[in-house]
Scaffold this active site. Structure first.
Site: not given
Ligand SMILES: Cc1cc2nc3c(=O)[nH]c(=O)nc-3n(C[C@H](O)[C@H](O)[C@H](O)COP(=O)(O)O)c2cc1C
Length: 360
Positions: A24-25, A98, A178, A294, A315
């Site tokens: 997670m950014t 990552q 990306y 989810g 996440g």
């Protein structure tokens, strides 16, 4: 039947549980894309995960394009990450970095005025946050074969630095629109050379990067993340099942630590229309499969029991619950995520989510 709380061998490591922290950014790196003390505290407090996968981290100046995201191409960045990996290991955690190249969805404002690069000169529709506000995506420079080879080398150098910084391994960010994904899917790749046209040609960049990184760090320390149906960053593909089962087939002989699919369950805010691709990949891929999108405690245990995956990544639940493993094991209530602070600077919504002990 395995549960989330059973250990698992992933590549070179035995993880104490199957609860993976999804990448997670968070936009909290310091100047120079350097991880600081704040990031060290954030990751250390989540070291109970079987494996932490860090936020996406730029492999090179050309690969960056997100405000205050970290990098792994300078000595200072390596040093900053070293403190993070040391803190996670001190708590007996495991952590993979990552590796990220944003390709066409970067912007000249991050690149000293140069155009971002892509598989083809096709702009993503939409806007991005630049250091001076929202701007439309630009048409990228279509990479030459020589330039592609240089980027493959950049991945290998970044992986080497990651190991020097103490990471247990690296995850190639092949998801979410990306650069690697821009080569894979035919909405963004209309090349006619060895890197486009046929499906195997579109997958060539992924496989070359994976092989180059495996050469440097070893297969048991490399994972790949793919998001077969995600439309994020204006991505399209005419046949996701065909594309991504073939990706799994071509990755299989490399004996990687794992493949990690991001494919949200129905009803989730990232969910996409159409048939799920992960079950098709599962059928033909014998290696470790992590999936994500989810999942709750119950849904994840059900998925493991049904053999749909070997481990599950979380996440947002991890973002808001540093002690997620403990909470899941006790079926305890979870903290609610504060969506307004996902990408904002500072401790708020980052290192201030309470653990159960603090609440009691
Ligand atoms: C704040 C935030 C940042 C994210 N950054 C990344 C990232 O850097 N790399 C990546 O592969 N996915 C990223 N994602 C996607 C998550 O890894 C995950 O796939 C998504 O949150 C769905 O899983 P969940 O339902 O368990 O939250 C991000 C998601 C969020 C909410």
């Amino acid at each position: 039947m395995p549960t989330l709380f059973d250990p698992i061998i992933i590549g070179d490591y035995r993880l104490s549980n199957r609860i993976i922290m999804a990448p997670m950014t968070r936009g909290r790196a310091e100047d120079g894309a350097v991880p600081g003390k704040l990031m060290e505290d954030y990751y250390a407090s989540r070291a109970g995960a079987g494996l932490i996968i860090t936020e996406a981290t730029a492999i090179s100046p050309q690969g960056q394009g997100w405000l205050n995201a970290p990098g792994i191409w300078t000595d200072a960045q390596e040093k900053g990450w070293k403190a993070v990996t040391y803190a996670v290991h001190a708590k007996r955690g495991h952590i993979f970095l990552q590796l990220w190249h944003m390709g066409r969805v970067s912007h000249p404002d991050f690149l000293g005025g140069k155009l971002p690069v892509g598989a083809s000169a096709i702009a993503a529709q939409g806007e991005t946050n630049t250091p001076i506000g929202k701007k439309s995506y630009v048409t990228p420079h279509a990479l030459t074969v020589e330039e592609i080879q240089a980027i493959v080398e950049d991945y290998a150098s970044a992986a080497k630095r990651a190991m020097k910084a103490g990471f247990d391994g690296v995850e190639l960010h092949g998801a979410n629109g990306y650069l690697i994904d821009q080569f894979i899917r035919n909405g963004s790749n209309q090349r006619t050379d060895d890197y486009g046209g046929s499906l195997d040609n579109r997958l060539r960049f992924l496989i070359e990067v994976a092989k180059a990184v495996v050469n440097v760090v070893g297969a048991g320390k490399v994972g790949v993340r793919l998001s077969p149906r995600s439309h994020y960053n204006d991505m399209k593909d005419s046949n996701p099942i065909h594309t991504f089962t073939r990706a799994a087939e071509l990755l299989a002989p490399l004996n990687l630590a794992y493949i990690h699919t991001m494919e949200a369950l129905p009803g989730h805010f990232f969910a996409e229309e159409g048939e799920r691709v992960t079950p098709h990949m599962r059928k033909i891929y014998q290696g470790v499969l992590i999936t994500n999108g989810g999942y709750t405690n119950k849904l994840a245990n059900d998925a493991l029991a049904a053999g749909e995956a070997d481990a599950i990544a979380f996440g947002v639940p991890y973002l808001a619950n540093p002690d997620l493993v403990q909470r899941f094991s006790q079926n305890a209530p979870l903290n609610s995520p504060d969506f307004t602070s996902f990408y904002t600077p500072g401790t708020k919504g980052y290192t201030d989510y309470p653990t159960m002990d603090l609440k009691a």
